[in-house]
Design an enzyme around this catalytic site. Structure first.
Site, mmCIF file in Angstrom:
data_model
loop_
_atom_site.group_PDB
_atom_site.id
_atom_site.type_symbol
_atom_site.label_atom_id
_atom_site.label_comp_id
_atom_site.label_asym_id
_atom_site.label_seq_id
_atom_site.Cartn_x
_atom_site.Cartn_y
_atom_site.Cartn_z
ATOM 1 N N ARG A 73 37.628 31.679 52.198
ATOM 2 C CA ARG A 73 37.272 33.238 52.249
ATOM 3 C C ARG A 73 39.204 33.428 52.356
ATOM 4 O O ARG A 73 39.787 32.674 53.898
ATOM 5 C CB ARG A 73 36.575 32.940 52.914
ATOM 6 C CG ARG A 73 36.706 34.348 54.284
ATOM 7 C CD ARG A 73 35.767 34.199 55.258
ATOM 8 N NE ARG A 73 35.513 35.376 56.153
ATOM 9 C CZ ARG A 73 36.134 35.884 57.108
ATOM 10 N NH1 ARG A 73 35.987 34.426 58.342
ATOM 11 N NH2 ARG A 73 35.829 37.070 57.588
ATOM 12 N N HIS A 117 40.445 42.259 58.177
ATOM 13 C CA HIS A 117 41.013 41.457 58.993
ATOM 14 C C HIS A 117 41.987 41.501 60.088
ATOM 15 O O HIS A 117 42.548 41.166 59.728
ATOM 16 C CB HIS A 117 40.618 39.508 58.895
ATOM 17 C CG HIS A 117 40.384 38.496 59.268
ATOM 18 N ND1 HIS A 117 39.821 37.101 58.773
ATOM 19 C CD2 HIS A 117 41.065 37.895 60.492
ATOM 20 C CE1 HIS A 117 39.384 36.929 60.000
ATOM 21 N NE2 HIS A 117 40.095 36.647 61.028
ATOM 22 N N GLU A 163 34.626 40.412 61.920
ATOM 23 C CA GLU A 163 34.353 40.208 63.893
ATOM 24 C C GLU A 163 35.055 42.063 64.397
ATOM 25 O O GLU A 163 35.296 42.110 65.269
ATOM 26 C CB GLU A 163 35.392 39.337 64.545
ATOM 27 C CG GLU A 163 34.736 37.430 64.547
ATOM 28 C CD GLU A 163 35.531 37.102 64.838
ATOM 29 O OE1 GLU A 163 36.576 36.875 65.417
ATOM 30 O OE2 GLU A 163 35.560 35.527 64.912
ATOM 31 N N ASN A 294 30.443 34.647 62.420
ATOM 32 C CA ASN A 294 31.613 33.573 63.024
ATOM 33 C C ASN A 294 31.674 32.296 64.710
ATOM 34 O O ASN A 294 31.276 33.524 64.621
ATOM 35 C CB ASN A 294 32.680 33.983 63.756
ATOM 36 C CG ASN A 294 33.453 34.613 61.529
ATOM 37 O OD1 ASN A 294 32.725 34.627 60.206
ATOM 38 N ND2 ASN A 294 34.597 35.458 62.374
ATOM 39 N N TYR A 296 31.626 29.832 67.209
ATOM 40 C CA TYR A 296 32.679 29.004 67.661
ATOM 41 C C TYR A 296 31.681 28.516 69.063
ATOM 42 O O TYR A 296 32.178 27.390 68.983
ATOM 43 C CB TYR A 296 34.173 29.526 67.878
ATOM 44 C CG TYR A 296 34.533 29.758 66.964
ATOM 45 C CD1 TYR A 296 35.221 29.131 66.553
ATOM 46 C CD2 TYR A 296 34.726 30.903 66.104
ATOM 47 C CE1 TYR A 296 36.189 28.951 65.520
ATOM 48 C CE2 TYR A 296 34.926 31.496 64.932
ATOM 49 C CZ TYR A 296 36.845 29.854 64.814
ATOM 50 O OH TYR A 296 37.344 30.790 63.485
ATOM 51 N N GLU A 373 32.962 31.273 59.319
ATOM 52 C CA GLU A 373 34.132 30.724 60.740
ATOM 53 C C GLU A 373 33.070 29.940 61.425
ATOM 54 O O GLU A 373 31.701 30.154 62.233
ATOM 55 C CB GLU A 373 35.601 31.869 60.823
ATOM 56 C CG GLU A 373 35.942 32.506 61.219
ATOM 57 C CD GLU A 373 36.956 33.005 61.654
ATOM 58 O OE1 GLU A 373 37.329 33.069 62.366
ATOM 59 O OE2 GLU A 373 37.003 34.063 61.123
HETATM 60 C C1 BGP Z 1 38.224 34.129 64.679
HETATM 61 C C2 BGP Z 1 39.199 35.100 64.217
HETATM 62 C C3 BGP Z 1 40.581 34.070 63.377
HETATM 63 C C4 BGP Z 1 40.700 32.542 64.181
HETATM 64 C C5 BGP Z 1 39.232 32.305 64.947
HETATM 65 C C6 BGP Z 1 40.163 31.287 66.010
HETATM 66 O O1 BGP Z 1 37.703 34.834 66.236
HETATM 67 O O2 BGP Z 1 38.085 35.503 63.203
HETATM 68 O O3 BGP Z 1 40.942 35.201 62.546
HETATM 69 O O4 BGP Z 1 41.630 33.550 64.914
HETATM 70 O O5 BGP Z 1 38.077 33.373 65.618
HETATM 71 O O6 BGP Z 1 40.278 31.644 66.914
HETATM 72 P P1 BGP Z 1 41.361 31.494 67.636
HETATM 73 O O7 BGP Z 1 42.601 31.746 66.791
HETATM 74 O O8 BGP Z 1 41.648 32.407 69.283
HETATM 75 O O9 BGP Z 1 42.024 30.211 68.022
#
Ligand code: BGP
Length: 470
Positions: A73, A117, A163, A294, A296, A373
């Site tokens: 991607r 992006h 995002e 995405n 995290y 992600e």
């Molecule tokens: C997401 C974004 C990515 C990437 C990732 C990790 O929000 O889509 O581009 O950066 O987060 O975030 P960071 O680099 O702030 O840890």
């Protein structure tokens, strides 16, 4: 565990890898400008060179092939294709992405294209304030159609926006992204315009019968109530109304959640939402092929009095322990969760939150889900040309197990992309926050690529369709 085949990939974004920021006819983006303003990014880092993927994509694709990666991607930089955002097309930009797509396909890697992006052509910011103007709907749709014309057919998966909830909230509430404003009303307007852009592009894609699947990717952060007390559950309800359902319903239900609409209306900050808007949004909700997420971290929510915590900037230097309560007075606040682990950047590590999110989204929208992600940002140590990133392997393993579990529980999960394949530039955290399977030594001007332990781990994930994680 489930035998359903998942497409295993990894992700990047143009500004974070390409470099060549002013080469071969590319126009400036809002990020090219933002990073040059003092104090905006960690130690003033920028993507002028980044990983130099623009010149070294063949070497990077060879590494992907070596791993057996099934999908890559990446995003197209709008100002590399159309330097002013509208008008003249830059042939060198078309050629670059065309070659990248061909190289991936020759190596049996599925290209997954993100159209946006975050690197808006700077000229559109100047012309009409970028995302604040409805003019962006027509201009973005033309740009998307240019991509369909040149890359359609070869590309089967399209992610329109990455995002939209993050670039609008960080750009218009927290002033951490361009254009650096702090205005809740502007944020709601900008977000509404992203929903219209998304919808307009889905419509064009479907009307032109472009083969493949299309959707957008929301940064999805599920929220737990800190207790079963009704005031904390109420805070969770208000978070879902004004954050998760606000962001996802507008894209995938074609409307906004009612309680939040009423709340923003009585504050006098609700944007104008016309019946044509709602018609277009409903079309996209029906026809989008998947929901990109995405994932995290999760958050934990508590009652926040009217004079309570407001939105706070977050850790961008990796010095752990800077967690601050942050929220919207009168609605909710995000609080520390003692039951889970945190990264060095104070992001909650919560694999169960991924399973919870997938089920929640499946229940509410009944669409295939595409994890675009997921990954761990960490400090990596290079020793004897090796990187032993067992912590990253553990993180990915725990999340992949939840993906497989979600399928058993009825989720139609079609793809999983890690963030990221190589190390790359973190927007606000510089080069020291690493996510890749491939280490890049940014202190060496040759930018050498070195495989980490997690490279071999993910190779096995792909070979066994995730069974090695169980
Ligand atoms: C997401 C974004 C990515 C990437 C990732 C990790 O929000 O889509 O581009 O950066 O987060 O975030 P960071 O680099 O702030 O840890």
């Amino acid at each position: 565990m489930s035998d359903k085949k998942i497409l295993w990939g990894s992700a990047s974004a143009a500004y974070q890898v390409e470099g060549a920021f002013d080469q071969d006819g590319k126009g400036p983006s809002i990020w090219d400008r933002w990073v040059k303003l003092p104090g905006k990014t960690f130690e003033g880092t920028n993507g002028d060179i980044a990983t130099d993927h623009y010149h070294r994509f063949k070497e990077d694709v060879a590494l992907m092939k070596d791993m057996g990666l099934e999908a890559y991607r990446f995003s197209i930089s709008w100002p590399r294709l159309i330097p002013d955002g509208v008008g003249e097309v830059n042939q060198a930009g078309i050629d670059f992405y065309s070659q990248l797509i061909d190289t991936l396909i020759e190596n049996q890697i599925e290209p997954v294209v993100t159209l946006y992006h975050w690197d808006l052509p700077a000229s559109l910011q100047d012309k009409y304030d970028g995302w604040l103007s409805r003019d962006i709907v027509a201009d973005f749709t033309q740009y998307a159609e240019l991509c369909f014309k040149h890359f359609g057919g070869r590309v089967k998966y399209w992610i329109i926006l990455n995002e939209p909830n993050i670039f609008t909230s960080l750009g218009y509430i927290l002033a951490m992204h361009p254009p650096g404003h702090t205005d809740q009303k502007e944020y709601l307007q900008a977000y509404h315009n992203t929903a219209l852009v998304h919808a307009s592009v889905v419509k064009s894609f479907k009307e032109k019968n472009i083969p493949g699947m299309i959707g957008s990717s929301i940064a999805y952060t599920p929220g737990y109530a800190v207790s079963q007390e009704h005031w904390d559950k109420e805070a969770q309800y208000k978070y879902y109304q004004t954050v998760n359902w606000w962001h996802c319903d507008s894209y995938y239900k074609g409307s906004y959640p009612q309680w939040a609409m009423d709340y923003f209306k009585q504050l006098g900050i609700l944007p104008e939402i016309t019946s044509e808007d709602l018609e277009l949004m409903a079309y996209a909700a029906k026809h989008a092929d998947f929901i990109g997420i995405n994932y995290y971290q999760s958050t934990t929510l508590a009652y926040n009095p009217i004079d309570g915590a407001s939105m706070e900037k977050f850790n961008t230097d990796g010095v752990k322990g800077q967690f601050k309560e942050s929220g919207i007075p009168g609605l909710y606040k995000n609080v520390y969760n003692p039951h889970i682990r945190y990264t060095d950047w104070d992001w909650a590590i919560d694999p169960d939150g991924l399973l919870y999110s997938l089920k929640e989204l499946n229940d509410r929208y009944h669409k295939p889900l595409f994890i675009s992600e997921n990954g761990l940002g960490a400090f990596d140590v290079l020793e004897n040309n090796e990187i032993h990133d067992g912590y990253r392997i553990d993180y990915l393993k725990e999340h992949i197990v939840r993906c497989k579990q979600s399928i058993l529980e009825g989720v139609d999960l079609i793809a999983y992309c890690t963030w990221s394949f190589t190390d790359l530039l973190s927007w606000l955290n510089g080069f020291q926050k690493r996510y890749g399977f491939v280490y890049i030594d940014f202190l060496d001007p040759g930018l050498p690529r070195i495989k980490k332990d997690s490279f071999v781990f993910y190779q096995e994930v792909i070979r066994t369709n995730g069974d090695n994680c169980e």
